[in-house]
Structures are given as C-alpha cells and as structure tokens.
Design a protein around this motif. Structure first.
Motif, PDB file in Angstrom:
ATOM      1  N   GLY A  23      20.124 -15.920  23.516  1.00  0.00           N
ATOM      2  CA  GLY A  23      18.993 -15.448  24.305  1.00  0.00           C
ATOM      3  C   GLY A  23      19.359 -14.830  25.630  1.00  0.00           C
ATOM      4  N   ARG A  24      18.351 -14.632  26.417  1.00  0.00           N
ATOM      5  CA  ARG A  24      18.512 -14.006  27.723  1.00  0.00           C
ATOM      6  C   ARG A  24      18.686 -15.085  28.768  1.00  0.00           C
ATOM      7  N   CYS A  25      19.340 -14.707  29.874  1.00  0.00           N
ATOM      8  CA  CYS A  25      19.492 -15.649  30.977  1.00  0.00           C
ATOM      9  C   CYS A  25      19.521 -14.873  32.284  1.00  0.00           C
ATOM     10  N   PRO A  46      18.027 -21.305  28.666  1.00  0.00           N
ATOM     11  CA  PRO A  46      16.669 -21.649  28.235  1.00  0.00           C
ATOM     12  C   PRO A  46      16.289 -21.102  26.863  1.00  0.00           C
ATOM     13  N   SER A  47      16.878 -19.990  26.465  1.00  0.00           N
ATOM     14  CA  SER A  47      16.503 -19.365  25.193  1.00  0.00           C
ATOM     15  C   SER A  47      17.383 -19.785  24.032  1.00  0.00           C
ATOM     16  N   LEU A  48      18.289 -20.725  24.231  1.00  0.00           N
ATOM     17  CA  LEU A  48      19.186 -21.172  23.174  1.00  0.00           C
ATOM     18  C   LEU A  48      18.373 -21.816  22.051  1.00  0.00           C
ATOM     19  N   ARG A  49      18.528 -21.275  20.824  1.00  0.00           N
ATOM     20  CA  ARG A  49      17.777 -21.804  19.683  1.00  0.00           C
ATOM     21  C   ARG A  49      18.335 -21.219  18.397  1.00  0.00           C
ATOM     22  N   PRO A  50      18.019 -21.859  17.279  1.00  0.00           N
ATOM     23  CA  PRO A  50      18.372 -21.246  15.993  1.00  0.00           C
ATOM     24  C   PRO A  50      17.574 -19.942  15.837  1.00  0.00           C
ATOM     25  N   ASP A  51      18.210 -18.931  15.287  1.00  0.00           N
ATOM     26  CA  ASP A  51      17.545 -17.644  15.078  1.00  0.00           C
ATOM     27  C   ASP A  51      16.656 -17.728  13.840  1.00  0.00           C
ATOM     28  N   PRO A  52      15.336 -17.627  14.023  1.00  0.00           N
ATOM     29  CA  PRO A  52      14.431 -17.806  12.881  1.00  0.00           C
ATOM     30  C   PRO A  52      14.570 -16.731  11.810  1.00  0.00           C
ATOM     31  N   VAL A  53      14.922 -15.514  12.174  1.00  0.00           N
ATOM     32  CA  VAL A  53      15.055 -14.436  11.185  1.00  0.00           C
ATOM     33  C   VAL A  53      16.224 -14.730  10.248  1.00  0.00           C
ATOM     34  N   SER A  54      17.348 -15.129  10.808  1.00  0.00           N
ATOM     35  CA  SER A  54      18.509 -15.396   9.952  1.00  0.00           C
ATOM     36  C   SER A  54      18.302 -16.649   9.105  1.00  0.00           C
TER      37      SER A  54
END
Length: 71
Positions: A48-50, A27-35
């Motif tokens: 992310g977490r699972c 569910p938390s899979l996404r591009p990392d906004p900080v990087s």
C-alpha cells in the motif's frame, strides 16, 4: 483457495509484527483481494501507500545491520 487465504493472512500478520518491531507501521498492509480471488495468480501482500515519514522509517530500518551481524 482457502489454504492460500490462511497463508497470506498469516504472512501479512507476521510482516506487520516484524515491521512494528522495527518501528514501522504500514497502514495499508493487507492481503491483496484481487490476487486472492484469482484462480491462477499466487496471492500477493499489498504494502500500500505510506507517508514520506513512514518511508523514511522503513528505509532506516532496512539500512540497520541485521540482528547478530556486526556493522
């Protein structure tokens, strides 16, 4: 930076679809906004977490022989 954003978005989508084919949803899979916002750091994909159940599913999917390989 715009090219990196398109590339990391496409890769995240590809990874999400590959995981779904293996029966795994992160569910938390996404591009990392900080990087993505960083000038010199390459863009990262945040897994992310699972839950423990999803971790078990992911472990089982990774343990299966690759397509086309014999066990």
């Amino acid at each position: 930076m715009q090219q990196h954003l398109k590339e990391v978005d496409a890769l995240t989508t590809e990874l999400r679809e590959a995981l779904a084919r293996a029966g795994v949803v992160l569910p938390s899979l996404r591009p990392d906004p900080v990087s993505i916002a960083h000038r010199y750091m390459p863009p990262l994909v945040e897994l992310g977490r699972c839950s423990m159940e999803v971790a078990r599913q992911l472990t089982a999917a990774l343990a299966e022989p690759a397509r086309g390989e014999r066990p």
